[in-house]
Motif scaffolding. Sequence first.
Motif, PDB file in Angstrom:
ATOM      1  N   LEU A   1       6.250   3.444   2.195  1.00 38.41           N
ATOM      2  CA  LEU A   1       5.610   3.560   1.100  1.00 38.41           C
ATOM      3  C   LEU A   1       4.812   5.223   0.862  1.00 38.41           C
ATOM      4  CD1 LEU A   1       5.118   1.685  -1.410  1.00 38.41           C
ATOM      5  CD2 LEU A   1       3.472   0.593  -0.081  1.00 38.41           C
ATOM      6  N   LEU A   2       5.168   5.726  -0.080  1.00 38.64           N
ATOM      7  CA  LEU A   2       4.454   6.860  -0.269  1.00 38.64           C
ATOM      8  C   LEU A   2       3.720   6.767  -1.409  1.00 38.64           C
ATOM      9  CD1 LEU A   2       7.887   7.869   0.379  1.00 38.64           C
ATOM     10  CD2 LEU A   2       6.366   9.539   1.089  1.00 38.64           C
ATOM     11  N   LEU A   3       2.973   7.844  -1.540  1.00 35.27           N
ATOM     12  CA  LEU A   3       2.078   7.444  -2.924  1.00 35.27           C
ATOM     13  C   LEU A   3       1.462   9.077  -3.059  1.00 35.27           C
ATOM     14  CD1 LEU A   3      -1.269   7.503  -1.629  1.00 35.27           C
ATOM     15  CD2 LEU A   3      -1.022   4.784  -1.509  1.00 35.27           C
ATOM     16  N   GLU A   4       0.990   9.151  -3.973  1.00 32.58           N
ATOM     17  CA  GLU A   4       0.077  11.104  -4.588  1.00 32.58           C
ATOM     18  C   GLU A   4      -1.674  10.451  -4.974  1.00 32.58           C
ATOM     19  OE1 GLU A   4       1.702  13.891  -7.341  1.00 32.58           O
ATOM     20  OE2 GLU A   4       3.194  12.292  -8.193  1.00 32.58           O
ATOM     21  N   VAL A   5      -1.678  11.568  -4.522  1.00 30.35           N
ATOM     22  CA  VAL A   5      -3.843  10.907  -5.245  1.00 30.35           C
ATOM     23  C   VAL A   5      -3.491  12.771  -5.624  1.00 30.35           C
ATOM     24  CG1 VAL A   5      -4.221  11.527  -2.812  1.00 30.35           C
ATOM     25  CG2 VAL A   5      -5.827  10.791  -4.724  1.00 30.35           C
ATOM     26  N   GLU A   6      -4.748  12.790  -6.706  1.00 35.19           N
ATOM     27  CA  GLU A   6      -5.088  14.005  -7.018  1.00 35.19           C
ATOM     28  C   GLU A   6      -6.421  14.399  -6.320  1.00 35.19           C
ATOM     29  OE1 GLU A   6      -4.351  15.836  -9.948  1.00 35.19           O
ATOM     30  OE2 GLU A   6      -2.839  14.219 -10.412  1.00 35.19           O
ATOM     31  N   ALA A   7      -5.824  16.094  -5.420  1.00 39.45           N
ATOM     32  CA  ALA A   7      -6.526  16.671  -5.022  1.00 39.45           C
ATOM     33  C   ALA A   7      -8.690  16.642  -4.726  1.00 39.45           C
ATOM     34  CB  ALA A   7      -6.010  18.053  -5.033  1.00 39.45           C
ATOM     35  N   THR A   8      -8.375  15.726  -6.175  1.00 39.93           N
ATOM     36  CA  THR A   8     -10.190  16.444  -6.343  1.00 39.93           C
ATOM     37  C   THR A   8     -10.527  14.531  -6.019  1.00 39.93           C
ATOM     38  OG1 THR A   8      -9.756  15.962  -8.931  1.00 39.93           O
ATOM     39  CG2 THR A   8     -10.640  18.278  -7.256  1.00 39.93           C
TER      40      THR A   8
ATOM     41  N   HIS B   1     -11.552  12.508  -3.826  1.00 31.09           N
ATOM     42  CA  HIS B   1     -11.790  11.599  -1.855  1.00 31.09           C
ATOM     43  C   HIS B   1     -11.483  10.998  -1.858  1.00 31.09           C
ATOM     44  CE1 HIS B   1     -11.695  16.811  -2.204  1.00 31.09           C
ATOM     45  NE2 HIS B   1     -12.657  16.234  -3.614  1.00 31.09           N
ATOM     46  N   ARG B   2     -12.924   9.818  -3.096  1.00 28.15           N
ATOM     47  CA  ARG B   2     -12.770   8.808  -2.849  1.00 28.15           C
ATOM     48  C   ARG B   2     -10.871   8.115  -2.374  1.00 28.15           C
ATOM     49  NH1 ARG B   2     -16.090   5.219  -7.404  1.00 28.15           N
ATOM     50  NH2 ARG B   2     -16.131   3.111  -5.658  1.00 28.15           N
ATOM     51  N   ALA B   3     -10.414   7.957  -3.382  1.00 28.06           N
ATOM     52  CA  ALA B   3      -8.852   7.399  -3.242  1.00 28.06           C
ATOM     53  C   ALA B   3      -7.958   7.915  -2.388  1.00 28.06           C
ATOM     54  CB  ALA B   3      -8.145   8.022  -4.399  1.00 28.06           C
ATOM     55  N   TYR B   4      -8.385   9.284  -1.848  1.00 33.08           N
ATOM     56  CA  TYR B   4      -8.090   9.725  -0.213  1.00 33.08           C
ATOM     57  C   TYR B   4      -8.619   9.005   0.415  1.00 33.08           C
ATOM     58  CZ  TYR B   4      -6.131  13.339   2.767  1.00 33.08           C
ATOM     59  OH  TYR B   4      -4.959  13.587   3.577  1.00 33.08           O
ATOM     60  N   ALA B   5      -9.256   8.848   0.698  1.00 33.10           N
ATOM     61  CA  ALA B   5     -10.165   8.115   1.662  1.00 33.10           C
ATOM     62  C   ALA B   5      -9.690   6.413   1.898  1.00 33.10           C
ATOM     63  CB  ALA B   5     -11.630   8.503   1.438  1.00 33.10           C
ATOM     64  N   LEU B   6      -9.956   6.448   0.896  1.00 32.10           N
ATOM     65  CA  LEU B   6      -9.050   5.097   0.388  1.00 32.10           C
ATOM     66  C   LEU B   6      -8.082   5.033   1.405  1.00 32.10           C
ATOM     67  CD1 LEU B   6      -9.214   1.727   0.253  1.00 32.10           C
ATOM     68  CD2 LEU B   6      -8.747   2.266  -1.824  1.00 32.10           C
ATOM     69  N   TYR B   7      -7.244   5.621   1.214  1.00 28.20           N
ATOM     70  CA  TYR B   7      -5.887   5.957   1.084  1.00 28.20           C
ATOM     71  C   TYR B   7      -5.634   5.715   3.019  1.00 28.20           C
ATOM     72  CZ  TYR B   7      -4.972   5.266  -3.766  1.00 28.20           C
ATOM     73  OH  TYR B   7      -4.420   5.223  -5.042  1.00 28.20           O
ATOM     74  N   GLU B   8      -6.209   6.397   3.321  1.00 26.55           N
ATOM     75  CA  GLU B   8      -6.713   7.125   5.146  1.00 26.55           C
ATOM     76  C   GLU B   8      -6.579   5.783   5.873  1.00 26.55           C
ATOM     77  OE1 GLU B   8      -6.532  11.542   5.808  1.00 26.55           O
ATOM     78  OE2 GLU B   8      -8.461  10.434   5.355  1.00 26.55           O
TER      79      GLU B   8
ATOM     80  N   GLY C   1      -5.815  13.161 -15.987  1.00 23.24           N
ATOM     81  CA  GLY C   1      -5.406  14.397 -17.024  1.00 23.24           C
ATOM     82  C   GLY C   1      -3.307  14.704 -16.934  1.00 23.24           C
ATOM     83  N   SER C   2      -2.823  13.774 -17.489  1.00 26.88           N
ATOM     84  CA  SER C   2      -1.485  14.194 -17.390  1.00 26.88           C
ATOM     85  C   SER C   2      -0.950  12.874 -18.059  1.00 26.88           C
ATOM     86  CB  SER C   2      -0.614  13.811 -16.207  1.00 26.88           C
ATOM     87  OG  SER C   2      -1.081  12.496 -15.503  1.00 26.88           O
ATOM     88  N   PRO C   3      -1.160  13.373 -20.214  1.00 28.44           N
ATOM     89  CA  PRO C   3      -1.105  12.353 -21.080  1.00 28.44           C
ATOM     90  C   PRO C   3      -0.180  11.875 -20.722  1.00 28.44           C
ATOM     91  CG  PRO C   3      -2.191  13.988 -21.524  1.00 28.44           C
ATOM     92  CD  PRO C   3      -2.515  14.424 -20.494  1.00 28.44           C
ATOM     93  N   LEU C   4       0.529  10.682 -21.560  1.00 29.41           N
ATOM     94  CA  LEU C   4       2.156  10.084 -21.243  1.00 29.41           C
ATOM     95  C   LEU C   4       3.027  10.836 -22.508  1.00 29.41           C
ATOM     96  CD1 LEU C   4       1.854   6.543 -21.140  1.00 29.41           C
ATOM     97  CD2 LEU C   4       2.258   8.623 -19.150  1.00 29.41           C
ATOM     98  N   ASP C   5       4.297  11.379 -21.741  1.00 30.38           N
ATOM     99  CA  ASP C   5       4.793  11.831 -23.493  1.00 30.38           C
ATOM    100  C   ASP C   5       5.911  10.998 -24.182  1.00 30.38           C
ATOM    101  OD1 ASP C   5       6.779  12.161 -21.322  1.00 30.38           O
ATOM    102  OD2 ASP C   5       6.530  14.331 -20.765  1.00 30.38           O
ATOM    103  N   ASP C   6       6.579  11.438 -24.771  1.00 30.06           N
ATOM    104  CA  ASP C   6       7.336  10.879 -25.607  1.00 30.06           C
ATOM    105  C   ASP C   6       8.500   9.793 -24.553  1.00 30.06           C
ATOM    106  OD1 ASP C   6       6.377  11.126 -27.952  1.00 30.06           O
ATOM    107  OD2 ASP C   6       7.857  12.877 -28.457  1.00 30.06           O
ATOM    108  N   ALA C   7       9.432  11.031 -23.268  1.00 29.06           N
ATOM    109  CA  ALA C   7       9.596  10.375 -22.954  1.00 29.06           C
ATOM    110  C   ALA C   7       9.192   9.314 -21.538  1.00 29.06           C
ATOM    111  CB  ALA C   7      10.174  11.276 -21.841  1.00 29.06           C
ATOM    112  N   ALA C   8       8.165   9.318 -21.233  1.00 28.12           N
ATOM    113  CA  ALA C   8       7.719   8.809 -20.091  1.00 28.12           C
ATOM    114  C   ALA C   8       6.754   7.073 -21.244  1.00 28.12           C
ATOM    115  CB  ALA C   8       6.094   8.984 -19.335  1.00 28.12           C
ATOM    116  N   LEU C   9       6.416   7.491 -22.376  1.00 26.56           N
ATOM    117  CA  LEU C   9       6.470   6.258 -23.260  1.00 26.56           C
ATOM    118  C   LEU C   9       7.654   5.243 -23.242  1.00 26.56           C
ATOM    119  CD1 LEU C   9       3.886   7.853 -26.411  1.00 26.56           C
ATOM    120  CD2 LEU C   9       3.368   5.999 -24.714  1.00 26.56           C
TER     121      LEU C   9
END
Length: 149
Positions: A115-122, A124-131, A28-36
């Motif tokens: 090592l840090l990471l972020e995961v979208e609040a919604t 839940h599957r990835a969050y559970a894996l990381y935990e 849900g966060s398409p790449l902008d020109d700077a990211a590309l």
Amino acid sequence: MTLTARRATPADEAQFLAFCRDFHLEDGSPLDDAALATIGRVVAGEPLAPAYMLALNGQPVGFFVLTIGYSVENGGYDGYIDDIYLIPGLRGQGLGRRAVELAIEAARVLGIRALLLEVEATNHRAYALYEKMGFVDTKRRLLRQIIAP
């Protein structure tokens, strides 16, 4: 089936870009020109953002990028799994876990202590894996400000 990781090279740029676009659209966060514009630098070996291609039996199936920082709190180099992506058709088979293990191994080789990471609040599957893999929720909020040139 063996999932492996290797450092990305300029020859990977088109595939890396396609994976990045897919990941960021899904997120849900398409790449902008700077990211590309950063993709070329990342696959060329940006020292603060080593990029890795994931391959299953030699075929590209995803990527991850580590970013490197320095933290007094963490006792030296820390890192961030900036992006990690595995094509959707391969999820749910334990390969996501293996991808994270490969990112942790790469971080260890780079001398990263935390090592840090972020995961979208919604996500839940990835969050559970990381935990399950030992990542701990810091109970902090991630804030961001884009600083224009």
